[in-house]
Design an enzyme around this catalytic site. Structure first.
Site, PDB file in Angstrom:
ATOM      1  CE  LYS A  88      -3.763   2.289   0.271  1.00  0.00           C
ATOM      2  NZ  LYS A  88      -3.377   2.958  -0.956  1.00  0.00           N
ATOM      3  CE  LYS A 124       4.814   7.330  -2.394  1.00  0.00           C
ATOM      4  NZ  LYS A 124       4.220   8.027  -1.276  1.00  0.00           N
ATOM      5  N   GLY A 163      -2.741   8.514  -4.413  1.00  0.00           N
ATOM      6  CA  GLY A 163      -1.832   9.445  -4.667  1.00  0.00           C
ATOM      7  C   GLY A 163      -0.695   9.994  -4.135  1.00  0.00           C
ATOM      8  CG  ASP A 164       3.635  10.962  -2.843  1.00  0.00           C
ATOM      9  OD1 ASP A 164       3.267  10.659  -1.783  1.00  0.00           O
ATOM     10  OD2 ASP A 164       4.630  11.492  -3.382  1.00  0.00           O
ATOM     11  CB  THR A 207      -2.081  13.829   4.304  1.00  0.00           C
ATOM     12  OG1 THR A 207      -2.343  12.553   3.493  1.00  0.00           O
ATOM     13  CG2 THR A 207      -0.400  13.590   4.654  1.00  0.00           C
TER      14      THR A 207
HETATM   15  P1  NDP Z   1       1.228  17.902  -4.242  1.00  0.00           P
HETATM   16  O1  NDP Z   1       1.461  17.557  -5.680  1.00  0.00           O
HETATM   17  O2  NDP Z   1      -0.593  18.101  -3.830  1.00  0.00           O
HETATM   18  O3  NDP Z   1       1.831  19.242  -3.664  1.00  0.00           O
HETATM   19  C1  NDP Z   1       3.264  19.327  -3.812  1.00  0.00           C
HETATM   20  C2  NDP Z   1       3.575  20.677  -3.203  1.00  0.00           C
HETATM   21  O4  NDP Z   1       5.196  20.581  -3.191  1.00  0.00           O
HETATM   22  C3  NDP Z   1       3.468  21.874  -4.329  1.00  0.00           C
HETATM   23  O5  NDP Z   1       3.336  22.932  -3.783  1.00  0.00           O
HETATM   24  C4  NDP Z   1       4.862  21.701  -5.227  1.00  0.00           C
HETATM   25  O6  NDP Z   1       5.121  22.763  -5.622  1.00  0.00           O
HETATM   26  C5  NDP Z   1       5.561  21.358  -3.940  1.00  0.00           C
HETATM   27  N1  NDP Z   1       6.962  20.585  -4.470  1.00  0.00           N
HETATM   28  C6  NDP Z   1       6.963  19.505  -4.909  1.00  0.00           C
HETATM   29  N2  NDP Z   1       8.181  19.295  -5.384  1.00  0.00           N
HETATM   30  C7  NDP Z   1       8.966  20.013  -4.948  1.00  0.00           C
HETATM   31  C8  NDP Z   1      10.227  20.579  -5.007  1.00  0.00           C
HETATM   32  N3  NDP Z   1      11.381  19.707  -5.802  1.00  0.00           N
HETATM   33  N4  NDP Z   1      10.769  21.485  -4.534  1.00  0.00           N
HETATM   34  C9  NDP Z   1       9.943  22.330  -4.183  1.00  0.00           C
HETATM   35  N5  NDP Z   1       8.676  22.241  -4.010  1.00  0.00           N
HETATM   36  C10 NDP Z   1       8.193  21.057  -4.436  1.00  0.00           C
HETATM   37  O7  NDP Z   1       1.763  16.652  -3.225  1.00  0.00           O
HETATM   38  P2  NDP Z   1       1.031  16.434  -2.032  1.00  0.00           P
HETATM   39  O8  NDP Z   1       0.643  17.510  -1.025  1.00  0.00           O
HETATM   40  O9  NDP Z   1       0.341  15.181  -2.046  1.00  0.00           O
HETATM   41  O10 NDP Z   1       2.499  15.681  -1.231  1.00  0.00           O
HETATM   42  C11 NDP Z   1       3.283  16.413  -0.587  1.00  0.00           C
HETATM   43  C12 NDP Z   1       4.292  15.642   0.430  1.00  0.00           C
HETATM   44  O11 NDP Z   1       3.682  15.012   1.375  1.00  0.00           O
HETATM   45  C13 NDP Z   1       5.348  14.692  -0.342  1.00  0.00           C
HETATM   46  O12 NDP Z   1       6.233  14.433   0.361  1.00  0.00           O
HETATM   47  C14 NDP Z   1       4.143  13.473  -0.173  1.00  0.00           C
HETATM   48  O13 NDP Z   1       5.264  12.345  -0.187  1.00  0.00           O
HETATM   49  C15 NDP Z   1       3.793  13.581   1.186  1.00  0.00           C
HETATM   50  N6  NDP Z   1       2.570  12.751   1.633  1.00  0.00           N
HETATM   51  C16 NDP Z   1       1.430  12.848   0.775  1.00  0.00           C
HETATM   52  C17 NDP Z   1       0.206  12.312   1.238  1.00  0.00           C
HETATM   53  C18 NDP Z   1      -0.804  12.442   0.434  1.00  0.00           C
HETATM   54  O14 NDP Z   1      -1.995  11.743   0.925  1.00  0.00           O
HETATM   55  N7  NDP Z   1      -1.276  13.139  -0.656  1.00  0.00           N
HETATM   56  C19 NDP Z   1       0.428  11.503   2.225  1.00  0.00           C
HETATM   57  C20 NDP Z   1       1.594  11.256   3.105  1.00  0.00           C
HETATM   58  C21 NDP Z   1       2.564  12.053   2.652  1.00  0.00           C
HETATM   59  P3  NDP Z   1       4.805  23.239  -7.222  1.00  0.00           P
HETATM   60  O15 NDP Z   1       3.304  23.064  -7.150  1.00  0.00           O
HETATM   61  O16 NDP Z   1       5.349  24.293  -7.684  1.00  0.00           O
HETATM   62  O17 NDP Z   1       5.291  21.984  -8.202  1.00  0.00           O
HETATM   63  O1  2IT Z   2       3.145   8.756   1.462  1.00  0.00           O
HETATM   64  C1  2IT Z   2       1.908   8.639   1.625  1.00  0.00           C
HETATM   65  O2  2IT Z   2       1.753   7.976   2.752  1.00  0.00           O
HETATM   66  C2  2IT Z   2       0.875   8.708   0.560  1.00  0.00           C
HETATM   67  N1  2IT Z   2       1.257   9.240  -0.246  1.00  0.00           N
HETATM   68  C3  2IT Z   2      -0.485   8.344   0.944  1.00  0.00           C
HETATM   69  C4  2IT Z   2      -0.355   6.665   0.657  1.00  0.00           C
HETATM   70  C5  2IT Z   2      -1.724   6.145   0.407  1.00  0.00           C
HETATM   71  O3  2IT Z   2      -1.851   4.724   0.074  1.00  0.00           O
HETATM   72  O4  2IT Z   2      -2.760   6.548   0.542  1.00  0.00           O
END
Ligand code: NDP
Ligand code: 2IT
Length: 448
Positions: A88, A124, A163-164, A207
């Site tokens: 997952k 992942k 998603g991520d 999250t």
């Molecule tokens: P999104 O794509 O929704 O947003 C990502 C954000 O981070 C954007 O504002 C983006 O800017 C910025 N960003 C991404 N890469 C870079 C970079 N290399 N340098 C600077 N800014 C960057 O992603 P999420 O919010 O879903 O994910 C954000 C983080 O949270 C990640 O680490 C992900 O693994 C983690 N995460 C996500 C979960 C989820 O449920 N979605 C669960 C747990 C963890 P820009 O728009 O300019 O690209």
């Molecule tokens: O990093 C994370 O935990 C996620 N991107 C969410 C993973 C999931 O299966 O909901």
């Protein structure tokens, strides 16, 4: 093979995978007290087994852009461990995606998922596809092409992607449609689906909200609360904006968000109206900088948020966004709590620095576990074909985040990592997550 020998092996074998080495070392260096207390882990070579994924599946994705030109991308799914349930974890579309990044994410996901207490293994996936500047038609064609390859390896009981970065509700819907088309199976194969065709209420918010619920527990452990706190958030995506939203709901003032172009600062704080505007703006891939014309504040091109004074930091953009210099700025600026919304946003040096200065620090695998926890609730709702209300999911999420907090805090104390009231959440979370997986592997013998 001892843990230190296992680290040497990973460093030698995967010298070209720095993020993966970083994630492995963090776990290795914090679970020693647990490992020493359980000689059977060494007998069964648990650590040595867990640092090698069950498999890494790689594939090529051919798709056509709007001009009819053939495009070629690379894709992977890292199936790391299914000791506790189906693999997952999310799928990331970003040009920086490679095997090192996906292996670090998959490795952390094993322990994060274990911490939720729900039946999930760790995995992942992703692609080096860059969604920036692509039309909706191009995104759709890419998602279809990606799932045309991936569908062979996933199913609701084998591996459940979500998603991520770069993958949200729109992309999950396209991938789900292709999976359904190819397999004729309408089930819980992906999470984060649209509400109305299998998605769970609150998955979108989970999250970010969960990270703030975790913070509430950290603050409560120090007889403190979110009320009146100043919060610095980085990122402006799914996690960041929902963390900002919940922090605001709980009476804190969020004064920064950021993206890959720079930082937006509003000293009066982002209220719900401003957060809704930010969500819409990012959804349409428009610049954050436009905010200043509408609401005021300041746009700092190419800068990070950490130069501002605050009480709490929630880095929620990407791995290693906070280096040691940023950590120094945080300490200088009065930050007392750091909760990782992103996965591994602090470099190892930054973690050492904030911990040395007794900043309460929650690692991503604990603080951002709310997203995958609600994914697990989506899977169970799909299985029983009945849906829970927003309030019911919210209550579960709060209880899960409290449980993760309390288990990590207890383990920190039990294994001698708490120092005069300063809880080592990193050690605590790694110990609890690792123990749950290790005990299952010992029970299985040498399979898995
Ligand atoms: P999104 O794509 O929704 O947003 C990502 C954000 O981070 C954007 O504002 C983006 O800017 C910025 N960003 C991404 N890469 C870079 C970079 N290399 N340098 C600077 N800014 C960057 O992603 P999420 O919010 O879903 O994910 C954000 C983080 O949270 C990640 O680490 C992900 O693994 C983690 N995460 C996500 C979960 C989820 O449920 N979605 C669960 C747990 C963890 P820009 O728009 O300019 O690209
Ligand atoms: O990093 C994370 O935990 C996620 N991107 C969410 C993973 C999931 O299966 O909901």
């Amino acid at each position: 093979m001892s843990i230190s020998q296992a680290i040497e092996k990973v460093e030698a074998r995967y010298a070209h995978q720095p993020e993966f080495i970083q994630a492995v070392k963090e776990v290795a260096l914090t679970i020693a007290p647990l490992y020493d207390a359980h000689p059977e882990y060494e007998t069964f070579k648990i650590f040595e087994r867990l640092i090698e994924p069950d498999r890494v599946i790689g594939f090529r994705i051919n798709w056509e852009n709007d001009k009819g030109e053939v495009q070629v991308n690379r894709g992977w799914r890292v199936q790391f461990s299914n000791a506790l349930g189906p693999y997952k974890g999310g799928v990331r579309f970003h040009p920086t995606v490679n095997q090192s990044v996906l292996k670090f994410l998959g490795f952390e996901q094993i322990f994060k998922n274990a911490l939720t207490g729900l039946p999930m293994g760790g995995g992942k996936g992703g692609s080096d596809f860059d969604p920036k500047g692509k039309t909706d038609n191009e995104i759709r064609r890419f998602c279809y092409a990606f799932m045309r390859e991936l569908h062979q390896y996933v199913s609701k009981d084998i591996d459940v992607p979500a998603g991520d970065i770069g993958v949200g509700g729109r992309e999950v819907s396209y991938m789900f449609a292709m999976y359904k088309n190819l397999t004729h199976e309408y089930g819980g194969v992906l999470t984060g689906k649209g509400v109305g065709f299998g998605g769970s209420l609150m998955r979108t918010e989970a999250t970010g909200y969960g990270a703030v619920y975790f913070l509430e527990n950290m603050l409560a452990a120090q007889n403190d609360s979110m009320e009146g706190k100043t919060v610095l958030v980085s990122g402006a995506g799914n996690v960041s904006l929902h963390a900002a939203e919940k922090a605001n709901m709980l009476g804190a003032k969020v004064i920064t968000v950021s993206d890959s172009q720079g930082t937006l600062y509003d000293e009066s704080g982002f209220d719900q109206e401003k957060i809704d505007w930010l969500k819409k703006q990012k959804e349409q891939s428009k610049p954050l900088a436009d905010y200043v014309e509408v609401f005021g504040g300041e746009w700092l091109a190419k800068q990070k948020p950490w130069k501002f004074k605050g009480d709490i930091a929630i880095p929620s953009a990407t791995q290693n966004e906070v280096d040691e210099d940023d950590a120094k700025l945080m300490v200088e600026n009065g930050i007392k709590y750091v909760a990782e919304g992103a996965n591994m946003p602090l470099t190892a040096e930054a973690v050492d620095y904030v911990c040395l200065h007794r900043v309460h620090y929650a690692p991503g695998k604990a603080a951002n576990a709310g997203g995958v926890a609600v994914s697990a609730l989506e899977m169970s709702q799909n299985s029983v074909r009945q849906y829970k209300t927003f309030e019911q999911i919210d209550e579960r999420l709060k209880a899960i985040m409290k449980n993760i907090h309390d288990c990590a805090a207890e383990a920190s104390e039990k294994y001698g990592q708490t120092d005069n009231g300063y809880i080592n959440y990193m050690a605590g979370a790694n110990i609890v997550g690792f123990k749950r997986v290790a005990d299952a592997l010992v029970a299985y013998g040498i399979l898995n």
